[in-house]
Design an enzyme around this catalytic site. Structure first.
Site: not given
Length: 392
Positions: A31, A110, A162
């Protein structure tokens, strides 16, 4: 993490034809917006970014921001830095629980690329497809959430909140945040000539998951059946799924032990795209040259049979929750690769020396005919666990 039984929709009172990957038109980190487009989009954010004297600031407290996978922001008090990253992906495998684990590992990766091994908090970002029936939603989404939660717990952190929204496609992601002292992270900008490049997961996940779906599409399967068997595809798919769900936390810790100079994780831009991005960040005038490509068994042959469709041999094939690409001192690299295989870190960890750092102009390239390292599946030697909550 042990290998799991194949997901059977009927065990959850779903139609046997249910496939999670059909609830998105793109797969995994496929994506990603192309790198050149992304840089143009970010230009307006970068114009007024960090107006302070960068040389002074960098000497006192390292800082990373726009255009990098992780931000490192010095806090006002205590000589600490906020290290934070966010990421999301689309379904790439059909097992909802494993997809949740993969999504979580992808977010954390990350941080791990910065050598950060401890995450203080996670948020989960969830897009629930409005094309799911009520039954599908109520059976599938809790499995995804459980997988995400379990991976977070394995990482020593927890999910405290979230956002959940309706969306045409299923979207899975989150935010990972930690507060660090300067010695707890490794800035990705200190590669020197003579370093070597080490990769900690094989390439080819996108190929493996794509051809696994081709088993149900005769016209596509017929293109590759002369170079790969159904068993090869099933093994590659299972291996890819386990690799994507495996945290890069062990590699992050070993970056400190073996004095890593820089690292990035390999995701949507492929091995070459991420190597190029890392090379651009270096303080020294260096370039990266990749000689070896570790690839899931038989996936290189599949890629060649499909022409340039995947871009695997050119380094442009997207990976999802891929390994770390690490710049290590030459004398430390072999020891890193040996140590990461130690049984004390669990099963499945591997690493390969794939290239060198040389004097150059902050670019990266793959040589014309790279050596393909066929990475045999390891799952045959591991235990098989059932999916949580399945009915027999």
């Amino acid at each position: 993490m042990s290998v799991r039984e194949s997901f059977n929709p009927e065990s959850y009172e779903l139609d046997k034809s249910f496939r999670l990957t059909r609830f998105a038109e793109l797969k995994g980190t496929g994506c990603k917006v192309p790198q050149d487009v992304l840089q143009k989009l970010l230009e307006s954010l970068q114009e007024n970014h960090f107006q302070e004297d960068e040389q002074f600031l960098g000497a006192v407290m390292p800082r990373l921001g726009i255009g990098m996978d992780t931000c490192v922001i010095p806090l006002r008090h205590g000589g600490l830095s906020l290290v934070q990253t966010t990421d999301y992906i689309y379904p790439i495998v059909d097992d909802p629980y494993m997809m949740g684990r993969i999504a979580c590992a992808n977010v954390l990766s990350d941080l791990y690329a910065m050598g950060v091994t401890e995450c203080d908090n996670m948020l989960m970002l969830l897009g629930v497809s409005n094309k799911l029936t009520d039954r599908e939603r109520d059976k599938v989404m809790p499995l995804i959430i459980q997988g995400f939660k379990d991976a977070a717990e394995e990482a020593g952190t927890s999910v405290t909140g979230g956002q959940t929204v309706l969306n045409p496609w299923v979207v899975l992601g989150g935010v990972a945040t930690t507060v660090c002292q300067p010695n707890e992270f490794i800035m990705p900008d200190n590669a020197v000539p003579g370093d070597v490049l080490v990769l900690t997961k094989p390439l080819g996940t996108q190929v493996a998951v794509a051809v696994h779906q081709w088993l149900d599409i005769p016209e596509k399967w017929n293109k590759i059946k002369l170079v790969v068997t159904q068993e090869d595809v099933e093994l590659a798919y299972q291996e890819a799924m386990m690799n994507m769900a495996r945290l890069n936390r062990t590699a992050a810790g070993l970056m400190h032990t073996f004095n890593a100079h820089a690292a990035t994780d390999i995701t949507g831009f492929g091995i070459l795209g991420h190597a190029q991005n890392l090379a651009k960040q270096q303080r020294n005038e260096v370039s990266f040259v990749i000689h070896n490509l570790p690839v899931l068994a038989k996936m290189a042959a599949v890629s060649k049979a499909c022409g340039n469709m995947f871009g695997l041999m050119h380094g442009s094939c997207p990976e999802t929750s891929g390994g770390l690409l690490i710049c290590l001192p030459r004398e430390q690299a072999a020891r890193f690769c040996a140590e990461i295989k130690s049984p004390k870190y669990g099963e499945g960890h591997q690493a390969w020396i794939i290239g060198i750092v040389e004097k150059g102009n902050r670019t990266a390239r793959i040589i014309d005919k790279p050596r393909i390292i066929e990475v045999a599946p390891q799952i045959a030697t591991q235990n098989v666990n059932p999916t949580p909550g399945a009915t027999s």
